[in-house]
Write a protein that holds these residues in place. Structure first.
Motif, PDB file in Angstrom:
ATOM      1  N   LYS A 230       1.081  -1.099   0.009  1.00 21.00           N
ATOM      2  CA  LYS A 230       0.110   0.040   0.112  1.00 21.00           C
ATOM      3  C   LYS A 230       0.832   1.113   0.086  1.00 21.00           C
ATOM      4  O   LYS A 230       1.773   1.569   0.439  1.00 21.00           O
ATOM      5  N   SER A 231       0.344   2.134  -1.269  1.00 19.04           N
ATOM      6  CA  SER A 231       1.706   2.885  -1.081  1.00 19.04           C
ATOM      7  C   SER A 231       0.375   4.579  -1.127  1.00 19.04           C
ATOM      8  O   SER A 231      -0.510   4.279  -1.996  1.00 19.04           O
ATOM      9  N   SER A 232       0.326   5.170   0.158  1.00 24.48           N
ATOM     10  CA  SER A 232      -0.714   5.839  -0.110  1.00 24.48           C
ATOM     11  C   SER A 232      -0.432   8.193   0.373  1.00 24.48           C
ATOM     12  O   SER A 232       0.732   8.276   0.753  1.00 24.48           O
ATOM     13  N   VAL A 233      -0.949   8.842  -0.213  1.00 24.12           N
ATOM     14  CA  VAL A 233      -0.813  10.129   0.481  1.00 24.12           C
ATOM     15  C   VAL A 233      -1.902  10.027   1.615  1.00 24.12           C
ATOM     16  O   VAL A 233      -3.389   9.761   1.240  1.00 24.12           O
ATOM     17  N   GLU A 234      -2.179  11.259   2.455  1.00 26.08           N
ATOM     18  CA  GLU A 234      -2.218  11.584   3.326  1.00 26.08           C
ATOM     19  C   GLU A 234      -2.859  12.704   3.398  1.00 26.08           C
ATOM     20  O   GLU A 234      -2.163  13.530   3.862  1.00 26.08           O
ATOM     21  N   TYR A 235      -3.876  13.277   4.275  1.00 30.42           N
ATOM     22  CA  TYR A 235      -4.257  14.615   4.895  1.00 30.42           C
ATOM     23  C   TYR A 235      -5.457  14.303   6.371  1.00 30.42           C
ATOM     24  O   TYR A 235      -6.643  13.419   5.655  1.00 30.42           O
ATOM     25  N   SER A 236      -5.039  14.601   7.317  1.00 31.41           N
ATOM     26  CA  SER A 236      -5.925  14.954   8.169  1.00 31.41           C
ATOM     27  C   SER A 236      -5.599  16.314   8.954  1.00 31.41           C
ATOM     28  O   SER A 236      -4.818  16.797   8.640  1.00 31.41           O
ATOM     29  N   LEU A 237      -7.244  16.473   9.412  1.00 31.12           N
ATOM     30  CA  LEU A 237      -6.960  17.641  10.062  1.00 31.12           C
ATOM     31  C   LEU A 237      -7.453  17.292  11.789  1.00 31.12           C
ATOM     32  O   LEU A 237      -8.312  17.233  12.525  1.00 31.12           O
ATOM     33  N   LEU A 238      -7.183  18.386  12.639  1.00 29.09           N
ATOM     34  CA  LEU A 238      -7.007  18.360  14.162  1.00 29.09           C
ATOM     35  C   LEU A 238      -7.187  19.710  14.468  1.00 29.09           C
ATOM     36  O   LEU A 238      -6.622  20.058  14.651  1.00 29.09           O
ATOM     37  N   PHE A 239      -8.553  19.696  15.112  1.00 20.97           N
ATOM     38  CA  PHE A 239      -9.333  20.611  16.567  1.00 20.97           C
ATOM     39  C   PHE A 239      -9.864  20.009  17.315  1.00 20.97           C
ATOM     40  O   PHE A 239     -10.231  19.645  17.780  1.00 20.97           O
ATOM     41  N   ASP A 240      -8.942  20.466  18.734  1.00 16.05           N
ATOM     42  CA  ASP A 240      -9.219  20.434  20.031  1.00 16.05           C
ATOM     43  C   ASP A 240      -9.367  21.688  20.903  1.00 16.05           C
ATOM     44  O   ASP A 240      -7.935  21.603  21.300  1.00 16.05           O
ATOM     45  N   SER A 241     -10.008  21.954  21.400  1.00 14.09           N
ATOM     46  CA  SER A 241     -10.400  23.074  22.660  1.00 14.09           C
ATOM     47  C   SER A 241     -11.014  22.917  23.537  1.00 14.09           C
ATOM     48  O   SER A 241     -10.953  23.427  24.295  1.00 14.09           O
ATOM     49  N   ARG A 242     -10.892  20.982  23.765  1.00 17.03           N
ATOM     50  CA  ARG A 242     -11.487  20.318  25.319  1.00 17.03           C
ATOM     51  C   ARG A 242     -10.349  20.770  26.203  1.00 17.03           C
ATOM     52  O   ARG A 242      -9.262  20.719  26.285  1.00 17.03           O
ATOM     53  N   ASN A 243     -10.919  21.180  27.436  1.00 16.06           N
ATOM     54  CA  ASN A 243     -10.445  21.962  28.423  1.00 16.06           C
ATOM     55  C   ASN A 243      -9.566  20.432  29.403  1.00 16.06           C
ATOM     56  O   ASN A 243      -8.842  20.504  30.435  1.00 16.06           O
ATOM     57  N   ASN A 244     -10.056  19.039  29.012  1.00 13.24           N
ATOM     58  CA  ASN A 244      -9.988  18.456  29.805  1.00 13.24           C
ATOM     59  C   ASN A 244      -9.991  16.739  28.352  1.00 13.24           C
ATOM     60  O   ASN A 244     -10.670  16.894  27.753  1.00 13.24           O
ATOM     61  N   SER A 245      -8.648  15.670  28.094  1.00 11.16           N
ATOM     62  CA  SER A 245      -8.856  15.434  26.881  1.00 11.16           C
ATOM     63  C   SER A 245      -9.807  14.223  27.475  1.00 11.16           C
ATOM     64  O   SER A 245      -9.900  12.781  26.985  1.00 11.16           O
ATOM     65  N   VAL A 246      -9.594  13.862  29.213  1.00  7.06           N
ATOM     66  CA  VAL A 246      -9.879  12.243  29.429  1.00  7.06           C
ATOM     67  C   VAL A 246     -11.574  12.573  29.629  1.00  7.06           C
ATOM     68  O   VAL A 246     -12.462  12.125  30.046  1.00  7.06           O
ATOM     69  N   PHE A 247     -11.601  13.772  31.153  1.00  8.99           N
ATOM     70  CA  PHE A 247     -12.996  14.340  30.995  1.00  8.99           C
ATOM     71  C   PHE A 247     -13.945  15.790  30.900  1.00  8.99           C
ATOM     72  O   PHE A 247     -13.561  16.440  31.769  1.00  8.99           O
ATOM     73  N   PRO A 248     -13.466  15.762  29.704  1.00 14.23           N
ATOM     74  CA  PRO A 248     -13.758  17.188  29.307  1.00 14.23           C
ATOM     75  C   PRO A 248     -15.369  17.647  29.763  1.00 14.23           C
ATOM     76  O   PRO A 248     -16.420  16.861  29.417  1.00 14.23           O
ATOM     77  N   THR A 249     -15.362  19.300  30.342  1.00 13.70           N
ATOM     78  CA  THR A 249     -16.387  19.810  30.957  1.00 13.70           C
ATOM     79  C   THR A 249     -16.271  21.039  29.821  1.00 13.70           C
ATOM     80  O   THR A 249     -17.819  21.819  30.072  1.00 13.70           O
TER      81      THR A 249
END
Length: 441
Positions: A230-249
């Motif tokens: 497998k030969s591939s090109v990839e793209y990803s977008l990550l937007f994360d404004s959470r105040n906590n990645s485990v128990f975000p409020t």
């Protein structure tokens, strides 16, 4: 009288920090390996200060940015008057560089619930510009050693803006699909923060070898065995404004992954998936988390079972076996070309707040409803009915349990009640334990 004196001192201080001031010189003491151009790019913002207060603010910003580079063990800031100008100041950064070599050992639970050990050897600030070279070696009782070597180079002294090269070898077991996979791979990634989040562009080539896990492996899986490239090109977008990645409020998460395979090799497809999460604070120190994921792929060659989508398990639709939702052959999951999942989760403190303010803050009572589907979509004249069936063939479950924050991971011990499933799905009602960094719904 004491109050008046304190108020006067406060007024004099506020007047002093608002007075005009400029930075004349910046000295960085204690540097051994770090290149001057990296330091200059970070500290140059100090010369933008026009008041003493701004000097103090910029000094703390510079200290934080140097700390993020993961190069220095300690950073102390000293602001002193300068002899070159009446309102001039010199900023002195006294640093101690961290050790260039470090090692750590850890353990993790693989997808097949096998306990694996990992040893990491790494160099930091490898060439003097905050580069890192990290080598991981992991092994379990039923798997051959897996290794990964990752080189990361920050761009313009920004760790979020970086270039990576990765070489890896892994041999993993997929008991839910009755095959084992050996992979040798090479990947290049370039991550650039701009606009909405971090954008990553990459190229990867993987040589895979699939083998049957047992004599009962169904033919649907057997026809995928052997070598593939497998030969591939990839793209990803990550937007994360959470105040906590485990128990975000509060805050949101948006993650988009797109892959086009077929730049050489014998595996050709286009594949994309999206995950969104929105979090809300509730009364009594509780929170509500809403999640949804969906993905689709289109094949231009013979499908490979290891590239398909899978749904179900303790990190997905609860109350089902690992990847127990969707098409199966003789009880083994064979994946599909499309999926969607959704979940609603309420996290509350433990009843009666045991250990409040201490270890009890690591635990939450967990209530949830999860659902979704994993199937194939048909295009052409029947696409409307195919899409309607795909969306209406809902599997869902609900339950409650206890969640534990363990570093960046979350451990869930839930009692699950599946409410809707098909004859081919594999259910796991009752107690279900999940350990993971990433939950899809």
């Amino acid at each position: 009288l004491a109050e008046n004196m304190a108020q006067q001192e406060k007024s004099r201080f506020e007047e002093a920090v608002e007075q005009a001031a400029t930075v004349q010189h910046v000295h960085v003491d204690g540097v051994v390996n770090t290149k001057s151009d990296v330091l200059a790019r970070v500290v140059q913002q100090l010369f933008q200060a026009r008041t003493f207060k701004e000097i103090l603010v910029y000094a703390q910003v510079v200290k934080a940015q140097l700390g993020i580079l993961n190069v220095f063990k300690t950073i102390d800031v000293i602001v002193d008057s300068s002899d070159d100008a009446p309102n001039g100041y010199d900023v002195i950064l006294a640093v101690e560089e961290a050790s260039r070599l470090y090692a750590r050992a850890s353990s993790m639970v693989a997808l097949n619930h096998e306990l694996q050990g990992m040893i990491t050897l790494a160099t930091r600030n490898t060439f003097g510009r905050a580069e890192t070279v990290e080598a991981n070696l992991s092994a379990g009782s039923n798997a051959l050693p897996t290794y990964r070597v990752l080189f990361t180079k920050p761009i313009q002294a920004n760790r979020d803006h970086n270039f990576q090269v990765e070489i890896h070898r892994s041999q993993l077991e997929y008991p839910w699909s009755s095959y084992n996979k050996l992979t040798h791979g090479l990947a290049f990634k370039y991550t650039l923060p701009f606009g909405l989040g971090n954008h990553t562009f990459g190229y990867a080539v993987d040589w895979r070898q699939l083998k049957c896990a047992s004599g009962t492996t169904p033919f649907t899986v057997r026809e995928n065995t052997g070598h593939s490239l497998k030969s591939s090109v990839e793209y990803s977008l990550l937007f994360d404004s959470r105040n906590n990645s485990v128990f975000p409020t509060d805050g949101s998460l948006l993650r988009i992954n797109t892959e086009f395979a077929g730049i050489g090799g014998d595996t050709k497809f286009i594949k994309s998936d999206t995950t969104i999460q929105k979090n809300f604070s509730l009364p009594v120190d509780s929170s509500l988390s809403l999640m949804a994921s969906a993905g689709f792929m289109k094949w231009f060659s013979h499908p490979n079972i290891s590239d398909r989508f899978y749904v179900g398990g303790s990190q997905s639709v609860r109350g089902f076996d690992m990847y127990g939702v969707g098409p199966h052959d003789q009880g083994f999951s064979i994946g599909a070309d499309a999926f969607w999942t959704a979940g609603a989760h309420v996290f509350t403190p433990l009843p009666f707040h045991p250990g409040k303010g201490r270890f009890g803050e690591l635990f939450r009572t967990h209530f949830f409803v999860t659902g979704g589907n994993c199937d194939s979509l048909t295009f052409g004249n029947q696409w409307r009915s195919s899409l309607s069936h795909f969306m209406s063939s809902l599997r869902w479950s609900y339950g409650m349990g206890v969640a534990l924050k363990l570093g960046a991971a979350r451990i869930e011990i839930n009692y699950c009640i599946p409410q809707r499933a098909t004859d081919t799905d594999r259910l796991s009602p009752g107690i279900q334990i999940g350990v993971g960094l990433d939950y899809s719904c």
